[in-house]
Design a protein around this motif. Structure first.
Motif, PDB file in Angstrom:
ATOM      1  N   ALA A 177       0.812  -1.208   0.000  1.00  0.00           N
ATOM      2  CA  ALA A 177       0.000   0.000   0.000  1.00  0.00           C
ATOM      3  C   ALA A 177       0.848   1.263   0.000  1.00  0.00           C
ATOM      4  CB  ALA A 177      -0.942   0.001   1.199  1.00  0.00           C
ATOM      5  N   ARG A 178       2.039   1.197   0.574  1.00  0.00           N
ATOM      6  CA  ARG A 178       2.883   2.393   0.624  1.00  0.00           C
ATOM      7  C   ARG A 178       3.180   2.886  -0.782  1.00  0.00           C
ATOM      8  NH1 ARG A 178       6.924  -0.492   3.865  1.00  0.00           N
ATOM      9  NH2 ARG A 178       5.758  -0.945   5.719  1.00  0.00           N
ATOM     10  N   GLY A 179       2.781   4.073  -1.073  1.00  0.00           N
ATOM     11  CA  GLY A 179       3.099   4.689  -2.357  1.00  0.00           C
ATOM     12  C   GLY A 179       2.252   4.190  -3.515  1.00  0.00           C
ATOM     13  N   MET A 180       1.325   3.282  -3.281  1.00  0.00           N
ATOM     14  CA  MET A 180       0.479   2.787  -4.370  1.00  0.00           C
ATOM     15  C   MET A 180      -0.840   3.536  -4.388  1.00  0.00           C
ATOM     16  SD  MET A 180       0.559  -1.340  -4.449  1.00  0.00           S
ATOM     17  CE  MET A 180       0.579  -1.890  -6.135  1.00  0.00           C
ATOM     18  N   GLU A 181      -1.266   3.864  -5.566  1.00  0.00           N
ATOM     19  CA  GLU A 181      -2.591   4.422  -5.722  1.00  0.00           C
ATOM     20  C   GLU A 181      -3.604   3.301  -5.530  1.00  0.00           C
ATOM     21  OE1 GLU A 181      -3.396   7.629  -6.225  1.00  0.00           O
ATOM     22  OE2 GLU A 181      -1.267   8.106  -6.060  1.00  0.00           O
ATOM     23  N   TYR A 182      -4.814   3.655  -5.127  1.00  0.00           N
ATOM     24  CA  TYR A 182      -5.852   2.668  -4.868  1.00  0.00           C
ATOM     25  C   TYR A 182      -6.061   1.732  -6.062  1.00  0.00           C
ATOM     26  CZ  TYR A 182     -10.457   0.685  -4.002  1.00  0.00           C
ATOM     27  OH  TYR A 182     -11.497  -0.184  -3.847  1.00  0.00           O
ATOM     28  N   GLU A 183      -6.174   2.301  -7.258  1.00  0.00           N
ATOM     29  CA  GLU A 183      -6.436   1.500  -8.448  1.00  0.00           C
ATOM     30  C   GLU A 183      -5.307   0.505  -8.694  1.00  0.00           C
ATOM     31  OE1 GLU A 183      -6.669   4.862  -8.386  1.00  0.00           O
ATOM     32  OE2 GLU A 183      -8.844   5.039  -8.463  1.00  0.00           O
ATOM     33  N   ALA A 184      -4.076   0.924  -8.480  1.00  0.00           N
ATOM     34  CA  ALA A 184      -2.934   0.030  -8.670  1.00  0.00           C
ATOM     35  C   ALA A 184      -2.946  -1.089  -7.639  1.00  0.00           C
ATOM     36  CB  ALA A 184      -1.621   0.814  -8.586  1.00  0.00           C
ATOM     37  N   TYR A 185      -3.326  -0.769  -6.417  1.00  0.00           N
ATOM     38  CA  TYR A 185      -3.401  -1.775  -5.361  1.00  0.00           C
ATOM     39  C   TYR A 185      -4.475  -2.811  -5.691  1.00  0.00           C
ATOM     40  CZ  TYR A 185      -3.449  -3.739  -0.666  1.00  0.00           C
ATOM     41  OH  TYR A 185      -3.372  -4.583   0.397  1.00  0.00           O
ATOM     42  N   VAL A 186      -5.649  -2.354  -6.106  1.00  0.00           N
ATOM     43  CA  VAL A 186      -6.739  -3.257  -6.466  1.00  0.00           C
ATOM     44  C   VAL A 186      -6.328  -4.131  -7.643  1.00  0.00           C
ATOM     45  CG1 VAL A 186      -9.100  -3.383  -7.385  1.00  0.00           C
ATOM     46  CG2 VAL A 186      -8.566  -1.831  -5.492  1.00  0.00           C
ATOM     47  N   LEU A 187      -5.685  -3.539  -8.638  1.00  0.00           N
ATOM     48  CA  LEU A 187      -5.226  -4.295  -9.799  1.00  0.00           C
ATOM     49  C   LEU A 187      -4.225  -5.372  -9.372  1.00  0.00           C
ATOM     50  CD1 LEU A 187      -5.165  -4.753 -12.851  1.00  0.00           C
ATOM     51  CD2 LEU A 187      -3.346  -3.016 -12.973  1.00  0.00           C
ATOM     52  N   THR A 188      -3.323  -5.044  -8.461  1.00  0.00           N
ATOM     53  CA  THR A 188      -2.345  -6.016  -7.977  1.00  0.00           C
ATOM     54  C   THR A 188      -3.035  -7.181  -7.271  1.00  0.00           C
ATOM     55  OG1 THR A 188      -0.636  -4.323  -7.767  1.00  0.00           O
ATOM     56  CG2 THR A 188      -0.327  -6.337  -6.491  1.00  0.00           C
ATOM     57  N   VAL A 189      -4.009  -6.881  -6.429  1.00  0.00           N
ATOM     58  CA  VAL A 189      -4.748  -7.950  -5.739  1.00  0.00           C
ATOM     59  C   VAL A 189      -5.456  -8.828  -6.764  1.00  0.00           C
ATOM     60  CG1 VAL A 189      -6.659  -8.467  -4.173  1.00  0.00           C
ATOM     61  CG2 VAL A 189      -4.987  -6.707  -3.567  1.00  0.00           C
ATOM     62  N   ARG A 190      -6.088  -8.222  -7.751  1.00  0.00           N
ATOM     63  CA  ARG A 190      -6.769  -9.000  -8.791  1.00  0.00           C
ATOM     64  C   ARG A 190      -5.790  -9.885  -9.560  1.00  0.00           C
ATOM     65  NH1 ARG A 190     -10.766  -4.306 -10.909  1.00  0.00           N
ATOM     66  NH2 ARG A 190     -12.400  -4.664  -9.366  1.00  0.00           N
ATOM     67  N   GLU A 191      -4.651  -9.314  -9.970  1.00  0.00           N
ATOM     68  CA  GLU A 191      -3.661 -10.084 -10.729  1.00  0.00           C
ATOM     69  C   GLU A 191      -3.114 -11.249  -9.916  1.00  0.00           C
ATOM     70  OE1 GLU A 191      -0.863  -7.060 -11.801  1.00  0.00           O
ATOM     71  OE2 GLU A 191      -1.933  -6.552 -13.647  1.00  0.00           O
ATOM     72  N   GLU A 192      -2.806 -10.995  -8.647  1.00  0.00           N
ATOM     73  CA  GLU A 192      -2.265 -12.056  -7.798  1.00  0.00           C
ATOM     74  C   GLU A 192      -3.319 -13.133  -7.540  1.00  0.00           C
ATOM     75  OE1 GLU A 192       0.905 -12.482  -6.915  1.00  0.00           O
ATOM     76  OE2 GLU A 192       1.430 -10.642  -7.974  1.00  0.00           O
ATOM     77  N   THR A 193      -4.577 -12.741  -7.412  1.00  0.00           N
ATOM     78  CA  THR A 193      -5.652 -13.707  -7.232  1.00  0.00           C
ATOM     79  C   THR A 193      -5.801 -14.564  -8.484  1.00  0.00           C
ATOM     80  OG1 THR A 193      -6.807 -12.267  -5.686  1.00  0.00           O
ATOM     81  CG2 THR A 193      -8.119 -13.983  -6.739  1.00  0.00           C
ATOM     82  N   GLU A 194      -5.738 -13.945  -9.649  1.00  0.00           N
ATOM     83  CA  GLU A 194      -5.811 -14.700 -10.900  1.00  0.00           C
ATOM     84  C   GLU A 194      -4.649 -15.683 -11.016  1.00  0.00           C
ATOM     85  OE1 GLU A 194      -6.134 -11.906 -14.109  1.00  0.00           O
ATOM     86  OE2 GLU A 194      -8.039 -11.114 -13.338  1.00  0.00           O
ATOM     87  N   ARG A 195      -3.442 -15.266 -10.642  1.00  0.00           N
ATOM     88  CA  ARG A 195      -2.271 -16.160 -10.662  1.00  0.00           C
ATOM     89  C   ARG A 195      -2.485 -17.332  -9.712  1.00  0.00           C
ATOM     90  NH1 ARG A 195       2.399 -13.978  -8.599  1.00  0.00           N
ATOM     91  NH2 ARG A 195       3.383 -15.894  -9.205  1.00  0.00           N
ATOM     92  N   PHE A 196      -3.018 -17.053  -8.527  1.00  0.00           N
ATOM     93  CA  PHE A 196      -3.275 -18.102  -7.549  1.00  0.00           C
ATOM     94  C   PHE A 196      -4.274 -19.116  -8.111  1.00  0.00           C
ATOM     95  CE2 PHE A 196      -6.073 -19.598  -4.107  1.00  0.00           C
ATOM     96  CZ  PHE A 196      -5.156 -20.355  -3.392  1.00  0.00           C
ATOM     97  N   LEU A 197      -5.376 -18.627  -8.679  1.00  0.00           N
ATOM     98  CA  LEU A 197      -6.386 -19.522  -9.231  1.00  0.00           C
ATOM     99  C   LEU A 197      -5.857 -20.301 -10.424  1.00  0.00           C
ATOM    100  CD1 LEU A 197      -9.529 -17.231  -8.912  1.00  0.00           C
ATOM    101  CD2 LEU A 197      -8.899 -19.193  -7.478  1.00  0.00           C
ATOM    102  N   GLU A 198      -5.038 -19.676 -11.243  1.00  0.00           N
ATOM    103  CA  GLU A 198      -4.412 -20.356 -12.384  1.00  0.00           C
ATOM    104  C   GLU A 198      -3.514 -21.492 -11.895  1.00  0.00           C
ATOM    105  OE1 GLU A 198      -0.810 -19.059 -15.169  1.00  0.00           O
ATOM    106  OE2 GLU A 198      -2.605 -17.825 -15.478  1.00  0.00           O
ATOM    107  N   ALA A 199      -2.736 -21.222 -10.864  1.00  0.00           N
ATOM    108  CA  ALA A 199      -1.849 -22.244 -10.316  1.00  0.00           C
ATOM    109  C   ALA A 199      -2.632 -23.372  -9.659  1.00  0.00           C
ATOM    110  CB  ALA A 199      -0.887 -21.619  -9.304  1.00  0.00           C
ATOM    111  N   LEU A 200      -3.743 -23.033  -9.032  1.00  0.00           N
ATOM    112  CA  LEU A 200      -4.541 -24.021  -8.318  1.00  0.00           C
ATOM    113  C   LEU A 200      -5.455 -24.810  -9.259  1.00  0.00           C
ATOM    114  CD1 LEU A 200      -4.705 -24.801  -5.347  1.00  0.00           C
ATOM    115  CD2 LEU A 200      -6.674 -23.307  -5.130  1.00  0.00           C
ATOM    116  N   GLY A 201      -5.728 -24.274 -10.434  1.00  0.00           N
ATOM    117  CA  GLY A 201      -6.663 -24.889 -11.372  1.00  0.00           C
ATOM    118  C   GLY A 201      -6.468 -26.374 -11.641  1.00  0.00           C
ATOM    119  N   PRO A 202      -5.274 -26.822 -11.989  1.00  0.00           N
ATOM    120  CA  PRO A 202      -5.086 -28.242 -12.302  1.00  0.00           C
ATOM    121  C   PRO A 202      -4.882 -29.134 -11.081  1.00  0.00           C
ATOM    122  CG  PRO A 202      -3.059 -27.052 -12.715  1.00  0.00           C
ATOM    123  CD  PRO A 202      -4.098 -26.026 -12.334  1.00  0.00           C
TER     124      PRO A 202
END
Length: 108
Positions: free
Chosen positions: A32-57
Motif C-alpha cells: 500500500a505504501r506509495g500505491m494508488e488505490y487502483e494500482a493496489y486493487v489491480l495487484t490484488v486481482r492479478e495475484e488472485t488470478e495467478r493463484f487460481l491459475e496455479a490451483l486450477g489443475p
C-alpha cells in the motif's frame, strides 16, 4: 503422486517456487505504501488470478507442501480472507463482518 499437487510435479502450474513476485508472506501495508488505490486493487486481482491459475489443475485433496492443509483448505482460506477485507473496505467492522459458510463440496 507428482502432477496432482502443489509441488510442481508433472509440469502443472505450481505455487511453490514460481519466479514471479508474490504477495504471500508480505504485509499488505508493504504494497500500500506509495500505491494508488487502483494500482493496489489491480495487484490484488492479478495475484488472485495467478493463484487460481496455479490451483486450477490441482486436485482438491492435494497436500499443501508447507502445512497440513489440502488445496481445498488453502483456496477456502484465501476466499475467507478476501471476503473479510472486501467487507471492511465496504465499511463493515467487528461483528458486522460475517464469515461466509464453507460449502461441503469444493466444486461449489
Amino acid at each position: 503422486r507428482g502432477g496432482d499437487g502443489l509441488d510442481g510435479g508433472g509440469g502443472h502450474a505450481s505455487i511453490v517456487g514460481r519466479p514471479r513476485r508474490c504477495l504471500v508472506g508480505r504485509s499488505p501495508r508493504a504494497y500500500a505504501r506509495g500505491m494508488e488505490y487502483e494500482a493496489y486493487v489491480l495487484t490484488v486481482r492479478e495475484e488472485t488470478e495467478r493463484f487460481l491459475e496455479a490451483l486450477g489443475p490441482v486436485v482438491p485433496e492435494a497436500a499443501v507442501p508447507t502445512c497440513e492443509w489440502t488445496a481445498a483448505d488453502l483456496l477456502w482460506h484465501v476466499a475467507e480472507v478476501q471476503h473479510h477485507w472486501a467487507a471492511v473496505v465496504r465499511g463493515a467492522h467487528g461483528e458486522a463482518v460475517v464469515a461466509p459458510e464453507r460449502p461441503s463440496d469444493p466444486a461449489d
